[in-house]
Design an enzyme around this catalytic site. Structure first.
Site, PDB file in Angstrom:
ATOM      1  CB  CYS A   1       9.624  35.811  29.776  1.00 41.41           C
ATOM      2  SG  CYS A   1       9.277  37.577  29.567  1.00 41.41           S
TER       3      CYS A   1
ATOM      4  CB  CYS B   1      11.808  39.904  24.981  1.00 41.51           C
ATOM      5  SG  CYS B   1      13.056  41.221  24.975  1.00 41.51           S
ATOM      6  NE  ARG B   2      12.250  34.940  27.030  1.00 43.29           N
ATOM      7  CZ  ARG B   2      12.919  34.285  27.957  1.00 43.29           C
ATOM      8  NH1 ARG B   2      13.165  33.006  27.778  1.00 43.29           N
ATOM      9  NH2 ARG B   2      13.325  34.883  29.052  1.00 43.29           N
ATOM     10  CB  SER B   3       5.837  37.000  28.984  1.00 43.04           C
ATOM     11  OG  SER B   3       6.361  38.119  29.635  1.00 43.04           O
TER      12      SER B   3
ATOM     13  CG  ASP C   1      16.527  36.100  27.199  1.00 41.09           C
ATOM     14  OD1 ASP C   1      16.166  37.040  26.470  1.00 41.09           O
ATOM     15  OD2 ASP C   1      16.897  36.243  28.369  1.00 41.09           O
TER      16      ASP C   1
ATOM     17  CG  ASN D   1       6.012  41.389  31.580  1.00 40.51           C
ATOM     18  OD1 ASN D   1       5.302  42.176  32.204  1.00 40.51           O
ATOM     19  ND2 ASN D   1       5.534  40.678  30.576  1.00 40.51           N
TER      20      ASN D   1
HETATM   21  P1  4NP Z   1      12.413  38.514  28.398  1.00 41.22           P
HETATM   22  O1  4NP Z   1      13.876  38.998  27.929  1.00 41.22           O
HETATM   23  O2  4NP Z   1      12.634  37.673  29.647  1.00 41.22           O
HETATM   24  O3  4NP Z   1      11.929  37.705  27.243  1.00 41.22           O
HETATM   25  O4  4NP Z   1      11.628  39.782  28.671  1.00 41.22           O
HETATM   26  C1  4NP Z   1      14.770  39.661  28.771  1.00 41.22           C
HETATM   27  C2  4NP Z   1      14.605  40.994  29.014  1.00 41.22           C
HETATM   28  C3  4NP Z   1      15.519  41.665  29.818  1.00 41.22           C
HETATM   29  C4  4NP Z   1      16.573  40.971  30.368  1.00 41.22           C
HETATM   30  C5  4NP Z   1      16.722  39.622  30.127  1.00 41.22           C
HETATM   31  C6  4NP Z   1      15.818  38.957  29.328  1.00 41.22           C
HETATM   32  N1  4NP Z   1      17.533  41.666  31.179  1.00 41.22           N
HETATM   33  O5  4NP Z   1      18.527  41.041  31.565  1.00 41.22           O
HETATM   34  O6  4NP Z   1      17.329  42.847  31.463  1.00 41.22           O
END
Ligand code: 4NP
Length: 163
Positions: free
Chosen positions: A15, A20-22, A133, A18
């Protein structure tokens, strides 16, 4: 998927951050692998296309939502690396942006070992193509992510082990 029958199949979930989703995908998949007794046959990891959260545990909201479903997320964030394209058989992006960034990061000029796909290619058309997201949203976003991952990962495992 893997022509070396003694070697494990390796899947990498990717993602943006790294956190939340992955990591949640990694946790869902690891749980399925353990339930099936396939720890020696399938390796699971996750990474982000971005570098902001390197070394961090998964977001506490994601960990809580996963824990409520019996999943402990213990990964530390890392960034996608060029070596991943030779180490993994399958690299799954959570959304179209991720997939585009994954493909941009792939080694130029050679066909990598890893096949790169959207996670939702393992879901039917009743699901959205992007795993949304959840970072800037509410608790329901984390549940939605887990719902999608729990729907997709059994099919990912089937494909990895059946080749
Ligand atoms: P992820 O979610 O891609 O599912 O881990 C996010 C985590 C952090 C951010 C964006 C999306 N950020 O902008 O810091």
């Amino acid at each position: 998927m893997n022509d070396r029958s003694s070697a494990p199949c390796r899947v990498l979930f990717v993602c943006l951050g790294n956190i939340c989703r992955s990591p949640a995908a990694e946790g869902v998949m690891l749980s399925l692998v353990r339930e099936a007794g396939l720890e020696d046959a399938v390796e699971v990891d996750s990474a982000g296309t971005g570098a902001w959260h390197i070394g961090e545990r998964a977001d506490s909201r994601m960990r809580s939502a996963a824990e409520a479903r019996g999943l402990t997320l213990s990964s530390r964030a890392r960034q996608l690396a060029i070596e991943d394209f030779e180490r993994f058989d399958l690299i799954l992006g959570m959304d179209h942006d991720n997939l585009r960034n994954i493909r941009t990061a792939a080694p130029a000029g050679t066909e990598p070992r890893a096949e790169t796909r959207l996670l939702s290619s393992f879901l039917d058309a009743s699901w959205p193509e992007d795993v949304p997201d959840p970072y800037y949203g509410g608790a329901e976003g984390f549940e939605r992510v887990l719902d999608m991952l729990e729907a997709a990962c059994p099919a990912v495992l089937d494909e990895l082990v059946s080749g």
